[in-house]
Enzyme design. Structure first.
Site, mmCIF file in Angstrom:
data_model
loop_
_atom_site.group_PDB
_atom_site.id
_atom_site.type_symbol
_atom_site.label_atom_id
_atom_site.label_comp_id
_atom_site.label_asym_id
_atom_site.label_seq_id
_atom_site.Cartn_x
_atom_site.Cartn_y
_atom_site.Cartn_z
ATOM 1 N N GLY A 19 53.421 -164.383 13.717
ATOM 2 C CA GLY A 19 53.166 -164.892 15.117
ATOM 3 C C GLY A 19 54.160 -165.657 15.764
ATOM 4 N N LEU A 100 46.430 -148.088 18.404
ATOM 5 C CA LEU A 100 45.399 -148.161 19.454
ATOM 6 C C LEU A 100 44.943 -147.011 19.702
ATOM 7 C CD1 LEU A 100 47.381 -150.781 21.836
ATOM 8 C CD2 LEU A 100 45.855 -151.318 19.945
ATOM 9 N N HIS A 116 59.079 -154.115 20.031
ATOM 10 C CA HIS A 116 59.477 -153.194 19.021
ATOM 11 C C HIS A 116 60.743 -153.422 18.604
ATOM 12 C CE1 HIS A 116 58.904 -149.672 16.525
ATOM 13 N NE2 HIS A 116 60.150 -149.254 17.074
ATOM 14 N N LEU A 151 52.706 -143.645 20.996
ATOM 15 C CA LEU A 151 52.995 -144.661 20.098
ATOM 16 C C LEU A 151 54.501 -144.879 20.242
ATOM 17 C CD1 LEU A 151 52.014 -146.435 17.799
ATOM 18 C CD2 LEU A 151 52.754 -144.852 16.269
ATOM 19 N N ASP A 152 54.656 -146.255 20.529
ATOM 20 C CA ASP A 152 56.159 -146.993 20.902
ATOM 21 C C ASP A 152 56.977 -146.003 22.080
ATOM 22 O OD1 ASP A 152 55.510 -148.695 18.905
ATOM 23 O OD2 ASP A 152 56.519 -147.452 17.235
HETATM 24 C C1 GRF Z 1 58.363 -158.383 15.194
HETATM 25 O O1 GRF Z 1 59.629 -157.988 14.509
HETATM 26 C C2 GRF Z 1 58.264 -157.493 16.304
HETATM 27 O O2 GRF Z 1 59.276 -156.871 16.984
HETATM 28 C C3 GRF Z 1 57.270 -156.303 15.282
HETATM 29 O O3 GRF Z 1 56.522 -157.094 14.411
HETATM 30 C C4 GRF Z 1 57.355 -158.465 14.228
HETATM 31 C C5 GRF Z 1 56.397 -159.341 14.565
HETATM 32 O O4 GRF Z 1 56.738 -160.753 14.250
HETATM 33 N N1 GRF Z 1 56.411 -155.798 16.415
HETATM 34 P P1 GRF Z 1 56.139 -162.028 14.506
HETATM 35 O O5 GRF Z 1 54.710 -162.036 13.940
HETATM 36 O O6 GRF Z 1 55.994 -161.963 16.086
HETATM 37 O O7 GRF Z 1 56.708 -163.158 14.082
#
Ligand code: GRF
Length: 219
Positions: A19, A100, A116, A151-152
């Site tokens: 988070g 999703l 991402h 996706l992405d």
């Molecule tokens: C991040 O590296 C983000 O790019 C990827 O998942 C990770 C999440 O990190 N989608 P956090 O939970 O926000 O610390």
């Protein structure tokens, strides 16, 4: 564009883990750099550090545990129900590690953002830092994009470039990328709540101009 009198935008953040991106957006809201409030943090996993962070930040938080639903579809129906209870203007995926369903993506079309850890369209999917290192890339980075059913693959809004150093390993690279994540996600959310970015027919627009494939690039 929002009017002077408009209420702060209602933001729901979905997490699965630490988070830290949720925290970066939350702190920008609390400092009023973003005219928005995180009205709910929803995790699909109980007991994760992101829920503790939400608690410390005094943010409403809840769990919709995907293991309690027999199918992806049933989980997403319940997730949508939980999200909709908060009437969001924007749904922010911040390390939400679930694929999703098309129904969910369609429901929040144009108001669903993801971060991402690669320079999309390069390295969709997992293990992006490892893949960039193994490919011998000199440059890596992170992207915030609108979510589409691909996706992405939704259109890019903003990217931060991160040089790959000779002595980098997955951990050092991941840490420098994450520092950039915490800069660009609040920027993208700010642009969204100010009405500066939008998605139309699969393309991202900034101040009504179509963005290039990479989005806005910071370095
Ligand atoms: C991040 O590296 C983000 O790019 C990827 O998942 C990770 C999440 O990190 N989608 P956090 O939970 O926000 O610390």
């Amino acid at each position: 564009m929002k009017t002077e009198q408009a209420e702060p935008s209602r933001i729901v953040v979905l997490i699965s883990g630490s988070g830290s991106n949720m925290q970066a957006v939350a702190e920008s809201c609390q400092k009023q750099e973003i005219d928005g409030d995180i009205v709910a943090v929803i995790s699909n996993r109980p007991g994760v550090a992101g829920l503790e962070r939400a608690q410390e930040l005094n943010l409403p938080h809840q769990v919709v545990d995907h293991t309690e639903y027999p199918t992806r579809e049933e989980f997403d129906v319940n997730l949508m129900r939980a999200i909709d209870e908060h009437s969001p203007d924007l749904v922010v995926l911040a390390g939400f590690m679930r694929i999703l369903t098309p129904d969910l993506v369609r429901r929040y079309k144009g108001k669903l953002l993801n971060i991402h850890p690669s320079l999309l369209p390069k390295y969709k999917g997992l293990h992006t830092h490892k893949r960039a290192l193994e490919a011998g890339d000199k440059q890596h980075g992170v992207t915030v994009h609108f979510v589409s059913e691909d996706l992405d693959g939704g259109p890019n809004i903003i990217q931060a470039l991160v040089p790959i150093l000779d002595d980098d390993n997955e951990h050092t690279l991941q840490q420098r990328v994450q520092t950039q994540e915490h800069i660009i996600y609040p920027i993208a959310v700010k642009w969204f709540v100010e009405g500066r970015i939008s998605m139309l027919k699969g393309d991202a627009y900034f101040d009504n101009q179509a963005l290039p494939e990479n989005g806005v690039q910071l370095n």
